[in-house]
Design an enzyme around this catalytic site. Structure first.
Site, mmCIF file in Angstrom:
data_model
loop_
_atom_site.group_PDB
_atom_site.id
_atom_site.type_symbol
_atom_site.label_atom_id
_atom_site.label_comp_id
_atom_site.label_asym_id
_atom_site.label_seq_id
_atom_site.Cartn_x
_atom_site.Cartn_y
_atom_site.Cartn_z
ATOM 1 N N ASN A 1 -5.918 4.249 -0.639
ATOM 2 C CA ASN A 1 -4.582 4.256 -0.664
ATOM 3 C C ASN A 1 -3.928 4.753 0.751
ATOM 4 O O ASN A 1 -3.950 5.730 1.011
ATOM 5 C CB ASN A 1 -3.871 5.175 -1.781
ATOM 6 C CG ASN A 1 -2.218 5.048 -1.532
ATOM 7 O OD1 ASN A 1 -1.535 4.465 -0.954
ATOM 8 N ND2 ASN A 1 -1.797 6.101 -2.329
ATOM 9 N N HIS B 1 2.684 5.876 -8.722
ATOM 10 C CA HIS B 1 1.931 6.958 -7.811
ATOM 11 C C HIS B 1 2.957 8.063 -7.921
ATOM 12 O O HIS B 1 4.126 7.870 -8.049
ATOM 13 C CB HIS B 1 1.640 6.409 -6.447
ATOM 14 C CG HIS B 1 0.747 7.349 -5.583
ATOM 15 N ND1 HIS B 1 1.453 8.634 -4.947
ATOM 16 C CD2 HIS B 1 -0.508 7.556 -5.341
ATOM 17 C CE1 HIS B 1 0.465 9.263 -4.432
ATOM 18 N NE2 HIS B 1 -0.646 8.444 -4.607
ATOM 19 N N GLU C 1 3.790 10.131 -5.762
ATOM 20 C CA GLU C 1 4.833 10.169 -4.635
ATOM 21 C C GLU C 1 5.985 9.107 -4.988
ATOM 22 O O GLU C 1 7.023 9.546 -4.593
ATOM 23 C CB GLU C 1 4.144 9.490 -3.341
ATOM 24 C CG GLU C 1 3.194 10.792 -2.634
ATOM 25 C CD GLU C 1 2.263 10.360 -2.098
ATOM 26 O OE1 GLU C 1 2.006 9.266 -1.705
ATOM 27 O OE2 GLU C 1 1.197 11.196 -1.848
ATOM 28 N N GLY D 1 -3.205 15.319 -1.445
ATOM 29 C CA GLY D 1 -3.099 15.728 -0.075
ATOM 30 C C GLY D 1 -2.991 17.170 0.233
ATOM 31 O O GLY D 1 -2.640 17.806 1.186
HETATM 32 C C1 PEP Z 1 -3.533 9.556 -3.240
HETATM 33 O O1 PEP Z 1 -2.807 9.125 -2.359
HETATM 34 O O2 PEP Z 1 -3.654 8.682 -4.058
HETATM 35 C C2 PEP Z 1 -4.300 10.733 -3.121
HETATM 36 C C3 PEP Z 1 -5.097 11.110 -4.105
HETATM 37 O O3 PEP Z 1 -4.279 11.098 -1.835
HETATM 38 P P1 PEP Z 1 -5.258 12.166 -1.058
HETATM 39 O O4 PEP Z 1 -6.723 11.646 -1.207
HETATM 40 O O5 PEP Z 1 -5.057 12.306 0.239
HETATM 41 O O6 PEP Z 1 -5.175 13.493 -1.935
#
Ligand code: PEP
Length: 252
Positions: free
Chosen positions: A10, A96, A98, A174
């Site tokens: 992603n 998601h 976010e 993240g």
């Molecule tokens: C994501 O965006 O779905 C995600 C898991 O991000 P990261 O791997 O950066 O934690």
């Protein structure tokens, strides 16, 4: 049991068209011989067509990060499922954290998106996950099952073969903090039970449940070794060819 393994990147709001094409050029060569898993990249909307072109003839699939659940219309700033299919997408990430956190998306809206995605032949990846606070209160399974039940409302058992679920604990996205393989598997097992409650055990056994949250080259092998982890959804570490390649080529 024929559970699909899905290794997905992603890219969030990263990569211009040139940067995106350069990355997939590196990926497609290095992954040409990799089999036994679905490999997926989800660039931002502006790079979808260019990436689709670059991926032609490769074993990498294209996905989008979101959609608006209408055929077309006066929805300024939005992208329809038809447009995604037209751009070459096969998958779409929905719900998601976010999107839930910054854009106020709630389960019924996500469910609507999921139904519309399926109606257009797109394979949705439904994201679910709890906050650190909810986990601290011991509510992670309740929270996640509600997201699963509400997100999958009205979906037929037959359509479920095109749906994947991504368990993404919000506290791990993240942050560099990953769920332990045991924590991930426990949640995946609970989610599979939820799916079984809705659609029966055959569908539950065939549903791919991916893990997301700071997946890196140095933790992917352990995560993928878990019996209920059927793939990963990777944010940060999918932005460089070196780390995403190692993740896709996990060893377990
Ligand atoms: C994501 O965006 O779905 C995600 C898991 O991000 P990261 O791997 O950066 O934690």
């Amino acid at each position: 049991m024929t559970r699909k393994i899905i290794m997905a990147g992603n890219w969030k709001m990263y990569k211009t068209v040139d940067e995106a094409t350069e990355l997939v050029e590196q990926l497609k060569e290095a992954l040409a011989d990799v089999t036994g898993r679905e490999i997926l990249v989800c660039p931002p909307f502006t790079a979808l067509s260019a990436v689709a072109q670059a991926l032609e003839g490769s074993n990498i699939q294209l996905g989008a990060q979101n959609l608006y659940p209408a055929e077309e219309g006066a929805y300024t700033g939005e992208i329809s499922p038809r447009m995604l299919v037209d751009a070459g997408c096969r998958y779409v990430i929905l719900g998601h954290s976010e999107r839930r956190q910054y854009f106020g998306e709630i389960d019924p809206f996500i469910n609507h998106k999921l139904q519309v995605a399926l109606a257009h032949g797109l394979r949705p990846i439904l994201c679910v996950g709890e906050t650190l606070e909810q986990r601290g209160e011991g509510r992670q399974k309740t929270v996640v099952s509600m997201q699963v039940y509400r997100g999958l409302q009205g979906i037929g058992a037959e359509a479920m073969k095109d749906v994947a679920i991504a368990y993404e604990p919000i506290w791990a996205i993240g942050t560099g903090q990953t769920a332990t393989p045991g924590q991930a598997n426990e949640m995946h097992w609970a989610i599979r039970n939820n799916v079984e409650g809705l659609f029966g055990s055959e569908v539950a056994q065939e549903t791919s449940i991916m893990y997301g949250g700071s997946v890196k080259p140095d933790n992917v092998d352990e995560l993928m070794a878990q019996p209920d982890v059927d793939g990963v959804l990777v944010g940060g570490a999918s932005l460089s060819a070196e780390s995403f390649l190692r993740i896709v080529k996990f060893q377990s």
